[in-house]
Design a protein around this motif. Sequence first.
Motif, PDB file in Angstrom:
ATOM      1  N   ALA A 195       0.851  -1.188   0.000  1.00  0.00           N
ATOM      2  CA  ALA A 195       0.000   0.000   0.000  1.00  0.00           C
ATOM      3  C   ALA A 195       0.888   1.239   0.000  1.00  0.00           C
ATOM      4  O   ALA A 195       1.877   1.308   0.734  1.00  0.00           O
ATOM      5  CB  ALA A 195      -0.911   0.001   1.211  1.00  0.00           C
ATOM      6  N   ASN A 243      -4.992   1.818   2.312  1.00  0.00           N
ATOM      7  CA  ASN A 243      -5.106   0.488   2.919  1.00  0.00           C
ATOM      8  C   ASN A 243      -6.079  -0.414   2.192  1.00  0.00           C
ATOM      9  O   ASN A 243      -6.374  -1.485   2.658  1.00  0.00           O
ATOM     10  CB  ASN A 243      -5.590   0.623   4.364  1.00  0.00           C
ATOM     11  CG  ASN A 243      -4.623   1.397   5.215  1.00  0.00           C
ATOM     12  OD1 ASN A 243      -3.523   1.693   4.778  1.00  0.00           O
ATOM     13  ND2 ASN A 243      -5.024   1.745   6.401  1.00  0.00           N
ATOM     14  N   ASP A 244      -6.609   0.025   1.056  1.00  0.00           N
ATOM     15  CA  ASP A 244      -7.694  -0.715   0.398  1.00  0.00           C
ATOM     16  C   ASP A 244      -7.161  -1.887  -0.417  1.00  0.00           C
ATOM     17  O   ASP A 244      -6.981  -1.794  -1.605  1.00  0.00           O
ATOM     18  CB  ASP A 244      -8.539   0.213  -0.475  1.00  0.00           C
ATOM     19  CG  ASP A 244      -9.821  -0.438  -0.904  1.00  0.00           C
ATOM     20  OD1 ASP A 244     -10.011  -1.637  -0.627  1.00  0.00           O
ATOM     21  OD2 ASP A 244     -10.644   0.239  -1.523  1.00  0.00           O
ATOM     22  N   LYS A 245      -6.915  -2.990   0.249  1.00  0.00           N
ATOM     23  CA  LYS A 245      -6.410  -4.177  -0.430  1.00  0.00           C
ATOM     24  C   LYS A 245      -7.538  -4.949  -1.114  1.00  0.00           C
ATOM     25  O   LYS A 245      -7.282  -5.906  -1.822  1.00  0.00           O
ATOM     26  CB  LYS A 245      -5.657  -5.049   0.548  1.00  0.00           C
ATOM     27  CG  LYS A 245      -4.410  -4.319   1.038  1.00  0.00           C
ATOM     28  CD  LYS A 245      -3.494  -5.183   1.807  1.00  0.00           C
ATOM     29  CE  LYS A 245      -2.240  -4.374   2.026  1.00  0.00           C
ATOM     30  NZ  LYS A 245      -1.680  -4.375   3.278  1.00  0.00           N
TER      31      LYS A 245
END
Length: 83
Positions: free
Chosen positions: A3, A78-80
Amino acid sequence: MKAYTSEEVAKHNTDKDAWVIVEGKVYNVTDFLSEHPGGKKILVKSSGKDATAQFKNFHNDAVLESVAKPFLIGVVGNDKSKL
């Protein structure tokens, strides 16, 4: 997948080190600059930034899978779930 912050991506904005953000994903397009059909200038101009709008003007989503996928290095924030 790593990220990155928008600020980190913004540091990669030259023809020697070019990253772009498309749909929340980070692509290192440095090695693709000389191969880009539209020329390297447009990619360098968009490097270090979110280029989603520019990308969508000229490409369909299939290009992300077929051409851009090898250059994918991470996501913004943080958007995995975008992986």
